[in-house]
Design an enzyme around this catalytic site. Structure first.
Site, PDB file in Angstrom:
ATOM      1  N   GLY A  55       0.699  -1.238   0.016  1.00  0.00           N
ATOM      2  CA  GLY A  55       0.133   0.148  -0.097  1.00  0.00           C
ATOM      3  C   GLY A  55       0.889   1.279   0.074  1.00  0.00           C
ATOM      4  N   GLU A  56       0.647   2.043   0.878  1.00  0.00           N
ATOM      5  CA  GLU A  56       1.759   3.099   0.957  1.00  0.00           C
ATOM      6  C   GLU A  56       2.310   3.506   2.577  1.00  0.00           C
ATOM      7  OE1 GLU A  56       2.434   5.367  -1.512  1.00  0.00           O
ATOM      8  OE2 GLU A  56       3.791   6.321   0.320  1.00  0.00           O
ATOM      9  N   SER A  57       3.420   3.196   2.733  1.00  0.00           N
ATOM     10  CA  SER A  57       3.863   3.077   4.140  1.00  0.00           C
ATOM     11  C   SER A  57       3.485   4.334   5.014  1.00  0.00           C
ATOM     12  CB  SER A  57       5.523   2.772   4.268  1.00  0.00           C
ATOM     13  OG  SER A  57       6.255   3.775   3.338  1.00  0.00           O
ATOM     14  N   CYS A  88       6.363  -5.158   0.637  1.00  0.00           N
ATOM     15  CA  CYS A  88       6.131  -3.992   0.119  1.00  0.00           C
ATOM     16  C   CYS A  88       6.198  -2.934   1.005  1.00  0.00           C
ATOM     17  CB  CYS A  88       5.186  -3.815  -1.178  1.00  0.00           C
ATOM     18  SG  CYS A  88       5.637  -2.277  -2.465  1.00  0.00           S
ATOM     19  N   ARG A 118      13.053   3.470  -0.281  1.00  0.00           N
ATOM     20  CA  ARG A 118      11.524   3.498  -0.930  1.00  0.00           C
ATOM     21  C   ARG A 118      11.556   3.709  -2.245  1.00  0.00           C
ATOM     22  NH1 ARG A 118       8.151   7.599   1.400  1.00  0.00           N
ATOM     23  NH2 ARG A 118       6.464   6.244   0.600  1.00  0.00           N
ATOM     24  N   ILE A 161       5.652  -3.159  -7.216  1.00  0.00           N
ATOM     25  CA  ILE A 161       4.843  -1.849  -7.662  1.00  0.00           C
ATOM     26  C   ILE A 161       5.641  -0.863  -6.709  1.00  0.00           C
ATOM     27  CG2 ILE A 161       2.520  -0.953  -7.636  1.00  0.00           C
ATOM     28  CD1 ILE A 161       1.318  -3.879  -7.648  1.00  0.00           C
ATOM     29  N   ARG A 162       6.065   0.221  -7.397  1.00  0.00           N
ATOM     30  CA  ARG A 162       6.812   1.235  -6.503  1.00  0.00           C
ATOM     31  C   ARG A 162       7.523   0.580  -5.305  1.00  0.00           C
ATOM     32  NH1 ARG A 162       4.452   5.526  -4.249  1.00  0.00           N
ATOM     33  NH2 ARG A 162       2.898   4.552  -3.794  1.00  0.00           N
ATOM     34  N   HIS A 252       5.141  -8.484  -4.512  1.00  0.00           N
ATOM     35  CA  HIS A 252       3.564  -9.032  -4.045  1.00  0.00           C
ATOM     36  C   HIS A 252       3.253 -10.159  -4.198  1.00  0.00           C
ATOM     37  CE1 HIS A 252       2.349  -4.537  -2.684  1.00  0.00           C
ATOM     38  NE2 HIS A 252       3.259  -4.591  -3.820  1.00  0.00           N
ATOM     39  N   GLU A 254       0.999 -11.897  -3.087  1.00  0.00           N
ATOM     40  CA  GLU A 254      -0.672 -12.093  -2.889  1.00  0.00           C
ATOM     41  C   GLU A 254      -1.319 -11.384  -4.215  1.00  0.00           C
ATOM     42  OE1 GLU A 254       1.135  -9.732  -1.988  1.00  0.00           O
ATOM     43  OE2 GLU A 254       0.204  -7.699  -1.974  1.00  0.00           O
TER      44      GLU A 254
HETATM   45  N1  GLN Z   1       6.280   2.912  -2.272  1.00  0.00           N
HETATM   46  C1  GLN Z   1       5.354   2.621  -1.296  1.00  0.00           C
HETATM   47  C2  GLN Z   1       5.604   3.044   0.010  1.00  0.00           C
HETATM   48  O1  GLN Z   1       6.776   3.692   0.148  1.00  0.00           O
HETATM   49  C3  GLN Z   1       5.234   0.949  -1.365  1.00  0.00           C
HETATM   50  C4  GLN Z   1       4.416   0.567  -2.656  1.00  0.00           C
HETATM   51  C5  GLN Z   1       3.770  -0.829  -2.371  1.00  0.00           C
HETATM   52  O2  GLN Z   1       3.310  -1.467  -1.045  1.00  0.00           O
HETATM   53  N2  GLN Z   1       3.347  -1.365  -3.228  1.00  0.00           N
HETATM   54  O3  GLN Z   1       4.998   2.836   1.138  1.00  0.00           O
END
Ligand code: GLN
Length: 271
Positions: A55-57, A88, A118, A161-162, A252, A254
């Site tokens: 997700g987004e940390s 992630c 990150r 993904i990022r 990921h 999942e």
């Molecule tokens: N770039 C996101 C972060 O810094 C992580 C991306 C992800 O969980 N797919 O949190």
């Protein structure tokens, strides 16, 4: 009562992790209860382990702070040392340090003595999928196909993904006090304490490396030149690791149909 595994449920691949865990448990013929976790009471009931999804940390840590879950999560990971797996953003949350973090910093749970970088591979549109040879899947019954007696597992389809990578092992920075006589007794004591802690803490095990360095990230390449760095240019990036009860993957599992890593993790934590 069957073992309970939680999935931190603020955002990201919550449903996907829950489904993969249930499928993996079924394939192992194990009874497992899988629950969503948003409160400390729910966290407390996870006697077998916890998954922190991607997700987004920055959002994850803010949400955890707002729900009064940040300290209970630290306690769960670092004091009770229950099994935890971060994917992630989850891996970022479980690291002691993050570079390229938000300007005003971001609160982490910690547990892995590493620094993550990150968004190592760039933006969302630079996301990619690649096949990985994951040696750690070879050893257990995670290899469920007919070639299980052979030495190689089929490649694992890994989605980035990022994604972060681990660019430094922090424990590697601990110096031997005897080698630095100019330190005063207090500093020597500090180092001794760190060494003692290190003894209590299991070592970081690198479980997978993505071959070749992604050239677009100059900051990470520069960071890799620092002393103590673990992934010098060209040597590849650490994308899966374990330290005692804490397991992390940059990618990921999942989001694919391949449940081998979920099966492997369940085997580690349920045996
Ligand atoms: N770039 C996101 C972060 O810094 C992580 C991306 C992800 O969980 N797919 O949190």
């Amino acid at each position: 009562m069957s073992p309970t595994i939680g999935v931190l449920a603020f955002q990201g691949g919550v449903i996907e992790h829950m489904q993969a865990l249930k499928k993996a448990a079924a394939s192992l013929q194990k009874e497992v209860t899988v629950i969503e976790v948003r409160s400390s009471a729910e966290l407390e009931s996870c006697n077998a382990g916890l998954v922190i999804p991607g997700g987004e940390s920055t959002h994850l840590s803010r949400a955890a702070r707002e729900c009064g879950l940040l300290e209970p999560l630290r306690e769960y990971v670092k004091v009770k040392r229950r099994p935890v797996w971060g994917t992630c953003a989850g891996l970022i949350m479980l690291s002691e340090e993050a570079s390229a973090a938000k300007k005003d910093g971001q609160e982490l749970i910690g547990g892995l003595d590493v620094r993550v970088h990150r968004n190592h591979f760039g933006r969302q549109n630079e996301s990619f999928m690649t096949d990985l040879d994951l040696d750690f899947l070879r050893s257990g019954s995670a290899i469920t196909n007919e070639s299980s007696s052979s030495s190689s597992a089929p490649p694992f389809p890994a989605m980035f993904i990022r994604a972060p990578v681990v660019d430094k092992l922090l424990a590697a920075q601990i110096h031997d006090p005897e080698a630095t006589p100019e330190q005063n007794p207090a500093q020597q004591q500090q180092l001794q304490d760190k060494k003692e802690n290190k003894k209590k803490n299991p070592a970081v095990e690198v479980l997978a490396i993505l071959p070749g360095r992604h050239a677009s990230n100059k900051a990470a390449a520069a960071a890799a030149g620092e002393q103590g760095s673990v992934s010098p240019e060209g040597a590849g990036d650490i994308i899966a690791l374990r330290q005692g009860n804490v397991f992390g993957t940059s990618f990921h599992p999942e989001l694919t149909d391949d449940i081998r890593i979920h099966v492997w993790w369940l085997e580690q934590i349920l045996s």
